[in-house]
Design an enzyme around this catalytic site. Structure first.
Site, PDB file in Angstrom:
ATOM      1  N   LYS A  44      11.904  -5.744  -5.860  1.00 58.90           N
ATOM      2  CA  LYS A  44      11.445  -4.658  -6.664  1.00 58.90           C
ATOM      3  C   LYS A  44      12.197  -4.503  -7.752  1.00 58.90           C
ATOM      4  CE  LYS A  44       8.405  -2.215  -3.436  1.00 58.90           C
ATOM      5  NZ  LYS A  44       7.267  -1.122  -3.263  1.00 58.90           N
ATOM      6  N   LYS A  50      13.795   4.216  -3.665  1.00 59.65           N
ATOM      7  CA  LYS A  50      12.935   3.231  -3.077  1.00 59.65           C
ATOM      8  C   LYS A  50      13.503   2.066  -2.537  1.00 59.65           C
ATOM      9  CE  LYS A  50       8.806   3.711  -6.045  1.00 59.65           C
ATOM     10  NZ  LYS A  50       7.938   2.902  -6.446  1.00 59.65           N
ATOM     11  N   GLU A  60      13.809   5.604  -9.428  1.00 58.37           N
ATOM     12  CA  GLU A  60      12.726   6.055 -10.421  1.00 58.37           C
ATOM     13  C   GLU A  60      12.628   7.159 -10.721  1.00 58.37           C
ATOM     14  OE1 GLU A  60       8.982   4.191  -9.312  1.00 58.37           O
ATOM     15  OE2 GLU A  60       9.697   2.094  -9.702  1.00 58.37           O
ATOM     16  N   GLU A  95       4.686  -2.302  -9.486  1.00 60.14           N
ATOM     17  CA  GLU A  95       5.074  -3.344  -8.601  1.00 60.14           C
ATOM     18  C   GLU A  95       3.823  -4.462  -8.907  1.00 60.14           C
ATOM     19  OE1 GLU A  95       5.550  -3.284  -4.689  1.00 60.14           O
ATOM     20  OE2 GLU A  95       3.687  -2.261  -4.069  1.00 60.14           O
ATOM     21  N   ARG A 124      -0.752 -11.411  -3.895  1.00 63.04           N
ATOM     22  CA  ARG A 124      -1.613 -11.748  -3.087  1.00 63.04           C
ATOM     23  C   ARG A 124      -2.956 -11.154  -3.132  1.00 63.04           C
ATOM     24  NH1 ARG A 124      -1.869  -6.875  -0.648  1.00 63.04           N
ATOM     25  NH2 ARG A 124       0.008  -5.713  -0.717  1.00 63.04           N
ATOM     26  N   ARG A 157     -11.138   2.694   4.092  1.00 63.84           N
ATOM     27  CA  ARG A 157     -10.479   2.143   4.999  1.00 63.84           C
ATOM     28  C   ARG A 157     -10.738   2.770   6.331  1.00 63.84           C
ATOM     29  NH1 ARG A 157      -4.776  -0.060   2.872  1.00 63.84           N
ATOM     30  NH2 ARG A 157      -5.385  -0.573   0.797  1.00 63.84           N
TER      31      ARG A 157
HETATM   32  P1  ADP Z   1       4.653   0.367  -1.611  1.00 58.04           P
HETATM   33  O1  ADP Z   1       5.062  -1.179  -2.127  1.00 58.04           O
HETATM   34  O2  ADP Z   1       5.475   0.747  -0.473  1.00 58.04           O
HETATM   35  O3  ADP Z   1       3.296   0.402  -1.438  1.00 58.04           O
HETATM   36  P2  ADP Z   1       4.801   1.218  -4.271  1.00 58.04           P
HETATM   37  O4  ADP Z   1       5.732   1.185  -5.059  1.00 58.04           O
HETATM   38  O5  ADP Z   1       3.531   0.384  -4.655  1.00 58.04           O
HETATM   39  O6  ADP Z   1       5.086   1.292  -2.727  1.00 58.04           O
HETATM   40  O7  ADP Z   1       4.372   2.889  -4.100  1.00 58.04           O
HETATM   41  C1  ADP Z   1       3.325   3.510  -3.456  1.00 58.04           C
HETATM   42  C2  ADP Z   1       2.931   4.863  -3.984  1.00 58.04           C
HETATM   43  O8  ADP Z   1       3.933   5.830  -3.983  1.00 58.04           O
HETATM   44  C3  ADP Z   1       2.192   5.003  -5.320  1.00 58.04           C
HETATM   45  O9  ADP Z   1       0.876   4.569  -5.219  1.00 58.04           O
HETATM   46  C4  ADP Z   1       2.337   6.189  -5.383  1.00 58.04           C
HETATM   47  O10 ADP Z   1       1.617   7.267  -4.789  1.00 58.04           O
HETATM   48  C5  ADP Z   1       3.812   6.596  -5.065  1.00 58.04           C
HETATM   49  N1  ADP Z   1       4.829   6.592  -5.809  1.00 58.04           N
HETATM   50  C6  ADP Z   1       5.733   5.175  -6.093  1.00 58.04           C
HETATM   51  N2  ADP Z   1       6.666   5.291  -7.033  1.00 58.04           N
HETATM   52  C7  ADP Z   1       6.255   6.595  -7.667  1.00 58.04           C
HETATM   53  C8  ADP Z   1       7.001   7.486  -8.819  1.00 58.04           C
HETATM   54  N3  ADP Z   1       7.908   6.681  -9.553  1.00 58.04           N
HETATM   55  N4  ADP Z   1       6.458   8.480  -8.993  1.00 58.04           N
HETATM   56  C9  ADP Z   1       5.415   9.015  -8.276  1.00 58.04           C
HETATM   57  N5  ADP Z   1       4.908   8.483  -7.295  1.00 58.04           N
HETATM   58  C10 ADP Z   1       5.220   7.215  -6.757  1.00 58.04           C
END
Ligand code: ADP
Length: 461
Positions: free
Chosen positions: A116, A158, A200, A287, A291, A337
């Site tokens: 990431k 993260k 972040e 991200e 897929r 879902r």
């Molecule tokens: P994963 O790959 O585990 O699904 P993501 O990076 O896609 O993780 O994040 C999943 C969710 O977490 C996002 O849809 C959002 O709701 C929350 N999130 C992630 N990063 C942030 C951030 N910087 N600020 C606020 N919410 C976040």
């Protein structure tokens, strides 16, 4: 075109891929674990191979077993679905080395996007706006502290190798950082085998908006509009829709263009999704999922494009055959879902045998599922029963059709999330399109019509 495709997955997505292959005239090979002998994907495929015991590690995640099954059955390509081996770049490489086409992007694109922090660096280079944060992995607590000071609290930690909404921690105050950093590292180490963390800025009330991409091996890249996946519980998606309600047309266009530029920047081909956080007119790359996504059907409903068939055609070397101008969104689509979980008991899994099943139909309703009456949902895998998808000429119609379909659905023998979905869809804020990633938290705290599922419960992060 391929003559035989092996599907390295199970559940609803294996069934979805088999259906696409059947329509393309391709024969199919199902692989299954000992727990999935009675599964629908095994019954629907032309051939099937048992690849091991129930534990995913020894079956669906075992590269040698999946590759052997493809070699024995002489499949010319493997579709990984989502989860399992779909985002393991090493698997894509082994396929290639074995002379089997991997139905997905180049291994290098999977690798870059799977890390990431490297993904963010690559996207910055391609001109994609990213959430302000650390420059790669945090090497020390001191670096974490300095980064948090620079981007401003609250921040989110993260796991570099995280996924599925796991491995994230929100820190609101400087005095909590040390403890949270240690906990997050230990959790990531246990869950993903590496404690590497990045940071972040934590956006307080963002929307999760993602762009569906399709790119062929000839340099053509298009997007197929966006989906809003803001309705989440503990960072996991519950309800998705397309298009994103109330999104400004200029933002939509810019997001699409930026996503295409990002895909070009890494020489991407196949279908894929670029996920953004959107807040107050700004959007930031979060991200890329290299897929097919769980929620791909809502995009299919509004664009009329079969994404799985498109993905297979791309892998076989065909051109997209679609230009950006051919992609016109019509109407609105929503996906719920449906899981075998007890929403009023903290969403605990409820595996068991489905005693009776009635699936709704009628205009604008689609159900993608692998279950049938008498099917036993195994505790070994995720608890998905299926995806209920509605389509309407307008968002209001998509909502009323979904509510009608949810009310008609009968699934006996296991607990399901259906009643919870009815609460979401009936909520005045949802109906008004006021969705952001805090919607569920507000609903559960009894704000509005919610009955208070899991009341008082705080999200993990
Ligand atoms: P994963 O790959 O585990 O699904 P993501 O990076 O896609 O993780 O994040 C999943 C969710 O977490 C996002 O849809 C959002 O709701 C929350 N999130 C992630 N990063 C942030 C951030 N910087 N600020 C606020 N919410 C976040």
């Amino acid at each position: 075109m391929f003559s035989k495709v092996l599907i390295a997955n199970r559940g609803e997505i294996a069934v979805r891929i088999i259906r696409a292959c059947q329509e393309l005239g391709i024969s199919t090979v199902a692989v299954y674990s000992e727990a999935d002998r009675e599964s629908l994907h095994v019954q629907l495929a032309d051939e099937s191979v048992c690849i091991g015991p129930p534990a995913s590690r020894e079956s669906y995640l075992s590269v040698p077993r999946v590759i052997s099954a493809a070699e024995i059955t002489q499949a010319d390509a493997i579709h990984p679905g989502y989860g399992f081996l779909s985002e393991k770049s090493g698997f894509a490489e082994v396929c290639e080395a074995s002379g089997i086409v991997f139905i997905g992007p180049p291994a290098e694109a999977i690798r870059v996007m799977g890390d990431k922090s490297e993904a963010k660096r690559t996207m910055i280079a391609a001109g994609v706006p990213v959430v302000p944060g650390s420059d790669g992995v945090l090497e020390s607590l001191e670096e974490a502290e300095a980064t948090a000071e620079r981007v401003g609290y609250p921040v989110i930690l993260k796991a570099r190798d995280g996924g599925g909404g796991k491995g994230m921690r929100v820190v609101t105050r400087a005095e909590d950082l040390e403890k949270q950093f240690q906990i997050a590292q230990a959790e990531a180490e246990a869950a993903f085998g590496s404690g590497a963390m990045y940071m972040e800025r934590y956006l307080v009330k963002p929307r999760h908006v993602e762009v569906q991409l399709a790119a062929d091996k000839h340099g053509n890249v298009i997007h197929l509009m966006e989906r809003d996946c803001s309705v989440q519980r503990r960072h996991q998606k519950l309800v998705e829709e397309a298009p994103a309600p109330g999104l400004d047309e200029s933002i939509r266009q810019r997001m699409g263009e930026v996503a295409c530029a990002g895909a070009r920047g890494i020489g991407y081909h196949s279908v894929g999704t670029m996920e953004f956080l959107y807040e107050d007119g700004d959007f930031f790359f979060m991200e890329m999922n290299t897929r097919l996504q769980v929620e791909h059907p809502v995009t299919e409903m509004i664009t009329g494009v079969d994404l799985v068939k498109l993905q297979i055609r791309i892998a076989a070397g065909e051109e997209l055959g679609l230009s950006q101008d051919d992609i016109v969104a019509r109407g609105h689509s929503i996906e719920c879902r449906v899981n075998a979980e007890s929403p009023y008991h903290n969403f605990r899994p409820s595996p068991g045998t489905i005693q009776a099943l009635h699936i709704p139909g009628g205009p604008g309703i689609r159900f993608d599922s692998h279950v049938y009456s008498g099917y036993t949902i195994s505790p070994h895998y995720d608890s998905m029963i299926g995806k209920l998808i509605s389509y309407g000429g307008s968002r209001d119609e998509a909502i009323s059709r979904m509510l009608r379909a949810l009310a008609e659905t009968r699934i006996e023998g296991v607990d399901t999330t259906i009643a919870y979905h009815r609460e979401v869809l009936a909520h005045p804020d949802f109906q008004a399109g006021k969705v952001d990633t805090k919607f569920i938290e507000r609903m559960q705290s009894g704000n509005g019509s919610a009955k208070g599922a899991g009341k008082g419960e705080q999200p993990q992060a």
